[in-house]
Write an enzyme that holds these catalytic residues in place. Structure first.
Site, PDB file in Angstrom:
ATOM      1  N   GLU A 272       0.830  -1.221   0.000  1.00 40.65           N
ATOM      2  CA  GLU A 272       0.000   0.000   0.000  1.00 40.65           C
ATOM      3  C   GLU A 272       0.866   1.274   0.000  1.00 40.65           C
ATOM      4  O   GLU A 272       0.811   2.067   0.928  1.00 40.65           O
ATOM      5  CB  GLU A 272      -0.867  -0.037   1.252  1.00 40.65           C
ATOM      6  CG  GLU A 272      -2.049   0.875   1.233  1.00 40.65           C
ATOM      7  CD  GLU A 272      -2.889   0.607   2.467  1.00 40.65           C
ATOM      8  OE1 GLU A 272      -3.904  -0.089   2.311  1.00 40.65           O
ATOM      9  OE2 GLU A 272      -2.532   1.061   3.567  1.00 40.65           O
ATOM     10  N   GLY A 274       2.394   4.953  -0.818  1.00 38.79           N
ATOM     11  CA  GLY A 274       2.017   6.286  -1.301  1.00 38.79           C
ATOM     12  C   GLY A 274       3.264   6.912  -1.902  1.00 38.79           C
ATOM     13  O   GLY A 274       3.452   6.979  -3.113  1.00 38.79           O
ATOM     14  N   CYS A 344       4.435  35.364   5.660  1.00 40.74           N
ATOM     15  CA  CYS A 344       4.715  36.199   6.814  1.00 40.74           C
ATOM     16  C   CYS A 344       4.881  35.295   8.051  1.00 40.74           C
ATOM     17  O   CYS A 344       4.051  35.297   8.957  1.00 40.74           O
ATOM     18  CB  CYS A 344       3.543  37.158   6.982  1.00 40.74           C
ATOM     19  SG  CYS A 344       3.973  38.558   7.943  1.00 40.74           S
TER      20      CYS A 344
HETATM   21  C1  LIG Z   1      -2.626   3.162   6.285  1.00 43.90           C
HETATM   22  C2  LIG Z   1      -1.580   3.763   5.435  1.00 43.90           C
HETATM   23  N1  LIG Z   1      -1.200   3.125   4.324  1.00 43.90           N
HETATM   24  C3  LIG Z   1      -0.260   3.642   3.501  1.00 43.90           C
HETATM   25  C4  LIG Z   1       0.337   4.849   3.774  1.00 43.90           C
HETATM   26  C5  LIG Z   1       1.344   5.378   2.818  1.00 43.90           C
HETATM   27  O1  LIG Z   1       2.583   5.598   3.396  1.00 43.90           O
HETATM   28  P1  LIG Z   1       3.816   5.950   2.471  1.00 43.90           P
HETATM   29  O2  LIG Z   1       3.436   7.148   1.692  1.00 43.90           O
HETATM   30  O3  LIG Z   1       4.929   6.195   3.423  1.00 43.90           O
HETATM   31  O4  LIG Z   1       4.050   4.776   1.605  1.00 43.90           O
HETATM   32  C6  LIG Z   1      -0.018   5.554   4.934  1.00 43.90           C
HETATM   33  C7  LIG Z   1       0.611   6.844   5.243  1.00 43.90           C
HETATM   34  O5  LIG Z   1       0.349   7.519   6.192  1.00 43.90           O
HETATM   35  C8  LIG Z   1      -0.999   4.997   5.789  1.00 43.90           C
HETATM   36  O6  LIG Z   1      -1.384   5.614   6.900  1.00 43.90           O
END
Ligand SMILES: Cc1ncc(COP(=O)(O)O)c(C=O)c1O
Length: 427
Positions: A272, A274, A344
């Site tokens: 999973e 990001g 600012c």
């Molecule tokens: C449940 C869950 N999955 C995946 C991610 C993605 O994390 P990353 O961007 O570090 O892969 C996060 C990030 O906060 C998360 O909370």
């Protein structure tokens, strides 16, 4: 696959994904975010050994990025009703196998619970209360449990999502209670998920795998999916390396196989990420609008601030920086500078360390009108942008096969005040 490769960053840049920076700026102005689709594709390919890549869209949730990821076979996670609606707008099918959208959070707000029930979405529960609340509106639902294994890891304390100080996930000792709640509310537990924080390394990972295995044994044969969560790091500094993805996968795959043997049926292995998919694709281009000497410090002040990219002020995060000289002149000397924005706020500094300490960066000399590019800015960049100080959020551009697409226009003054009203004055 970038197996343990180390990264290098150039301090001078004339183009992004084959398009001249000056050309991008002349058409779209500054500040602007630019994403390189080719890099996103490469990062998706790196993870192709996993059965499912579930993109944590919180990292960069523009619907054009979501659309392109969907076309590459990636599915998404959503942390709010707004993110669910984004995923639907980008064409994800919540009822595909595996589900195109999973709602992952520690709470349901009322809108999210209504939407999850209305669209029969799969939920990854981060609190026992969610099992009860879901069972009340969607009896018969199947869920994943997000477990907090009692320890965590993160590139900053603020991105550590495990351990007793973290609000995330179901405490690892609460599994029996969850099983009882699931029985009482006619909910089936079919998935198990652990995400302990951003910036995973292999040492922490083996602990996570062991903990997930123990929890899976407690839950038993109803499980059909396990998720490695996100947290795969990318290099932000010269010389940093990538996690060895082969080893990373091998650890999870061994865990999966042991559980398959125990349960006697196949288990789907999800990841999973990001940051890993989008961070390196993103660039924030700003114009240098002032060059000031303050005692011994030289400041480059930009037209982008922490309202555009908040990671430095939030976490002391380090972003590689490059300069594009207008007209292409590229001096070879370097000077130590502090890079700040227009806000600012004295914290509006891109070259700061955690705790707010101002740091200097060795960069090429530059003048007002030259461009400064904050690199590796595709994850947790635009999505955290705000209108602080009355500033318009910047446009987002996607470069794909040599074409620059505007995937979100620059905000205007009308956007800034939309939704605000001045009440009549009582006479
Ligand atoms: C449940 C869950 N999955 C995946 C991610 C993605 O994390 P990353 O961007 O570090 O892969 C996060 C990030 O906060 C998360 O909370």
């Amino acid at each position: 696959m970038p197996v343990a490769a180390t990264s290098t960053f150039d301090l001078l840049r004339t183009e992004i994904a084959g398009i001249e920076v000056e050309k991008i700026v002349s058409q779209f102005g500054t500040p602007c975010y630019v994403y390189d689709m080719q890099m996103i594709r490469r990062r998706v390919e790196d993870l192709s050994m996993f059965d499912t890549i579930r993109y944590a869209q919180k990292a960069c949730s523009n619907i054009a990025i979501l659309d392109r990821l969907r076309r590459l076979g990636v599915v998404v996670d959503a942390v709010s009703a707004g993110e669910v609606r984004r995923a639907l707008a980008a064409g994800f099918d919540p009822h595909s196998n595996p589900p195109g959208i999973v709602y992952t959070a520690d709470v349901f707000d009322r809108e999210a619970l209504d939407l999850v029930a209305e669209r029969s979405l799969h939920v990854n529960c981060g609190s026992p209360d969610m099992i009860e609340q879901l069972g009340a509106v969607s009896p018969g639902a199947s869920v994943t449990l997000r477990i907090n294994p009692g320890f965590g890891h993160g590139h900053s304390q603020k991105t550590n999502t495990g351990g007793p100080q973290s609000k995330h996930g179901i405490w690892h000792m609460d599994i029996d209670r969850c099983l009882r709640l699931a029985d009482m509310h006619n909910v089936a537990i079919t998935g198990l998920h652990m995400h302990i924080g951003s910036g995973t390394d292999l040492e922490h990972l083996s602990q996570v795998c062991q903990s997930l295995e123990r929890t899976a044994e407690q839950i038993g044969r109803t499980l059909t999916t396990i998720s490695a969560g996100g947290g795969l790091p990318v290099p932000y500094r010269e010389g940093q390396s990538y996690v060895d993805l082969e080893q990373y996968y091998a650890l999870w795959d061994q865990t999966r196989k042991r559980l398959e043997q125990r349960f006697g049926h196949p288990l789907r292995l999800e990841i999973e990420p990001g940051r890993y998919l989008v961070a390196e694709s993103g660039f924030l281009i700003a114009e240098i609008r002032a060059v000031k000497q303050m005692g011994e410090n030289t400041f480059y002040l930009l037209d982008a601030g922490f309202n555009d990219l908040a990671r430095p002020i939030l976490y002391g995060a380090y972003h590689p920086i490059s300069i594009t000289h207008r007209g292409g002149v590229a001096p070879s000397e370097r000077i130590d500078v502090v890079v700040g924005g227009p806000l600012c706020e004295s914290g509006d500094i891109f070259t700061q360390e955690e705790g707010g300490f101002v740091a200097k960066r060795s960069l090429p000399p530059a003048r007002v009108g030259d461009f400064l590019i904050l690199e590796v800015a595709g994850a947790y960049g635009f999505v955290m942008a705000s209108n602080y100080n009355g500033r318009y959020r910047p446009p987002e551009l996607l470069i794909e096969d040599g074409t620059v697409h505007c995937i979100r226009r620059r905000e205007t003054f009308e956007d800034l005040i939309s939704g605000e009203t001045i009440p009549p004055v009582a006479t």
